[in-house]
Design an enzyme around this catalytic site. Structure first.
Site, PDB file in Angstrom:
ATOM      1  CE1 TYR A 183      97.111  21.707   1.714  1.00 40.73           C
ATOM      2  CE2 TYR A 183      99.171  20.518   1.637  1.00 40.73           C
ATOM      3  CZ  TYR A 183      98.358  21.439   2.235  1.00 40.73           C
ATOM      4  OH  TYR A 183      98.795  22.114   3.352  1.00 40.73           O
ATOM      5  CE  LYS A 234      88.153  19.409  14.873  1.00 42.09           C
ATOM      6  NZ  LYS A 234      88.396  19.627  16.314  1.00 42.09           N
ATOM      7  CG  ASP A 266      91.221  20.411  17.991  1.00 43.01           C
ATOM      8  OD1 ASP A 266      91.413  19.183  17.937  1.00 43.01           O
ATOM      9  OD2 ASP A 266      90.111  20.901  18.272  1.00 43.01           O
ATOM     10  CG  ASP A 290     102.037  21.660   4.794  1.00 41.21           C
ATOM     11  OD1 ASP A 290     103.206  21.904   5.137  1.00 41.21           O
ATOM     12  OD2 ASP A 290     101.463  22.275   3.879  1.00 41.21           O
ATOM     13  CG  ASP A 294     105.908  23.771   8.411  1.00 40.56           C
ATOM     14  OD1 ASP A 294     106.648  22.857   7.977  1.00 40.56           O
ATOM     15  OD2 ASP A 294     105.447  24.665   7.681  1.00 40.56           O
TER      16      ASP A 294
END
Length: 407
Positions: A183, A234, A266, A290, A294
């Site tokens: 970001y 990852k 994942d 993020d 959620d």
């Protein structure tokens, strides 16, 4: 002002220790329904309120009332200053984060935010979009540690989209790195490739110091919870994640009492819906945090129930619900204000060190749910469907009755 004190007891800290914190209260603190008038203020704090866009003003209005009442019962007084951010700021000033908003936030003891964004500004250039203002605010306040607790309350176990036996008893904490990663990484932008096609590119980058500090925050919190930390990355593909895994593993040597595991993002996304009770504390980078937080919000029943605290090494903390601005229901009195109310409780507890006032709010939310009041996102048969304003009024009634049964 909120800051990280890694050796103190609460979620990140009692961020602020007050000389008057041990003053005797004028109300007995016990279970039951008792009424107690506001005490004479002995502590005063400045709070920057940022309603933002969409449902933001509605939920901030509710949270402000609850925050003020709970604090007054503990001898706390607030000075509130309301400032624009996001779309509201764009309409007023032409930029998503005015200098005046950032200055007010930095000078306050804590910041309570509603939400930013909306369809109106979707086609603006990136530097003129509401979300850019939020990212700039986080960066400007240097709040690198984002704490997102996700606890399935017994009253809402049937509101989850997962089976009761899967979600009952879930209590996890996502520790998200907030001011680094893709970001904020550079270079970023648009260009053309060798074939003349337009390309967009971003950079996922982390320095050792950024990983080390968020890892220590996560280990400290895991130590105060159930002693289990899962680092999500990852590392089978991304070099930034390879460094992340190496550094988290190195920091683990400082915390031999905490069990560290690693999981690819994942798989973590799958495991969160398959067996969420396996998780205690999760630490991960900005973009993974993020997304996963959620996902966790739906485990607990609704994104309208999830609060968050963003803290730095010094300065005021930023407290906000994790939901968006929900422009489709803005102004219709349909929003669930409880995530913002619980964010106000986090502000008290972790931003100001005012645990008793925070527990009043947490207990009031539980009591309101126990009495069967639900907004549409968490409604089920046999309960009372209410709007944002009435939900706020019911929480205020519970605060006044002082039913002390904190989360």
């Amino acid at each position: 002002m909120a800051s990280l004190q890694l050796n103190s007891k609460p979620l990140i800290a009692p961020i602020r220790h007050n000389d008057n914190a041990s003053l005797p209260k004028q109300c007995p603190r016990r279970l039951g329904s008792i009424r107690c008038g506001a005490t004479t203020p002995t502590r005063r704090y400045s709070i920057t309120l940022i309603p933002g866009d969409g449902i933001g003003p509605e939920v901030i209005s509710v949270a402000k009332g609850v925050l003020s009442l709970a604090a007054s019962l503990e001898g706390i007084e607030f000075g509130f200053q309301e400032m624009p951010l996001g779309g509201a700021a764009l309409d007023l000033t032409g930029v998503p984060l005015p200098d005046e908003t950032l200055s007010a936030a930095r000078q306050s003891d804590a910041v309570l935010l509603g939400a930013v964004g909306g369809y109106k500004w979707d086609n603006d250039e990136k530097h003129l979009q509401p979300q850019t203002g939020l990212l700039q605010l986080r960066e400007g306040l240097k709040v690198f540690a984002n704490l997102r607790p996700a606890t399935v309350l017994p009253q809402l176990v049937d509101a989850s989209s997962l089976k009761k036996e899967v979600v009952e008893g879930v209590d996890l904490l996502v520790v998200r790195e907030l001011t680094g990663g893709i970001y904020f990484g550079k270079p970023r932008g648009f260009s053309s490739n060798q074939n003349g096609e337009e390309i967009g590119f971003n950079t996922e980058v982390y320095a050792t110091s950024e990983i080390d500090r968020i890892a220590r925050v996560a280990f400290e919190n895991a130590r105060k919870r159930r002693g289990k930390l899962c680092s999500v990355d990852k590392a089978n593909v991304l070099e930034a994640s390879m460094l992340w895994r190496r550094r988290v593993t190195a920091i683990a040597l400082e915390y031999p009492d905490v069990e560290l595991t690693h999981m690819y993002v994942d798989n973590a996304a799958m495991q969160l819906v398959r067996n969420p009770k396996q998780f205690d504390t999760i630490v991960t980078n900005n973009i993974f945090g993020d997304i996963l937080s959620d996902e966790a919000s739906m485990i607990i029943g609704s994104i309208g129930m999830l609060a968050s605290a963003s803290l730095g090494e010094k300065g005021p903390g930023l407290f906000e619900p994790i939901h968006g601005s929900a422009p489709d229901i803005a102004g219709q009195d349909k929003a669930n204000p409880l995530a913002t109310v619980l964010s106000a409780a986090m502000l008290l507890k972790y931003g100001l060190g005012e645990k008793n006032a925070a527990e009043r709010i947490e207990a009031a939310v539980l009591d309101t749910l126990n009495r069967g009041f639900r907004t549409g996102d968490i409604y089920s048969g046999g309960n009372t469907l209410v709007g944002c304003k009435q939900m706020g009024e019911e929480v205020l009634k519970s605060v006044e009755s002082e039913v002390l049964d904190p989360l």
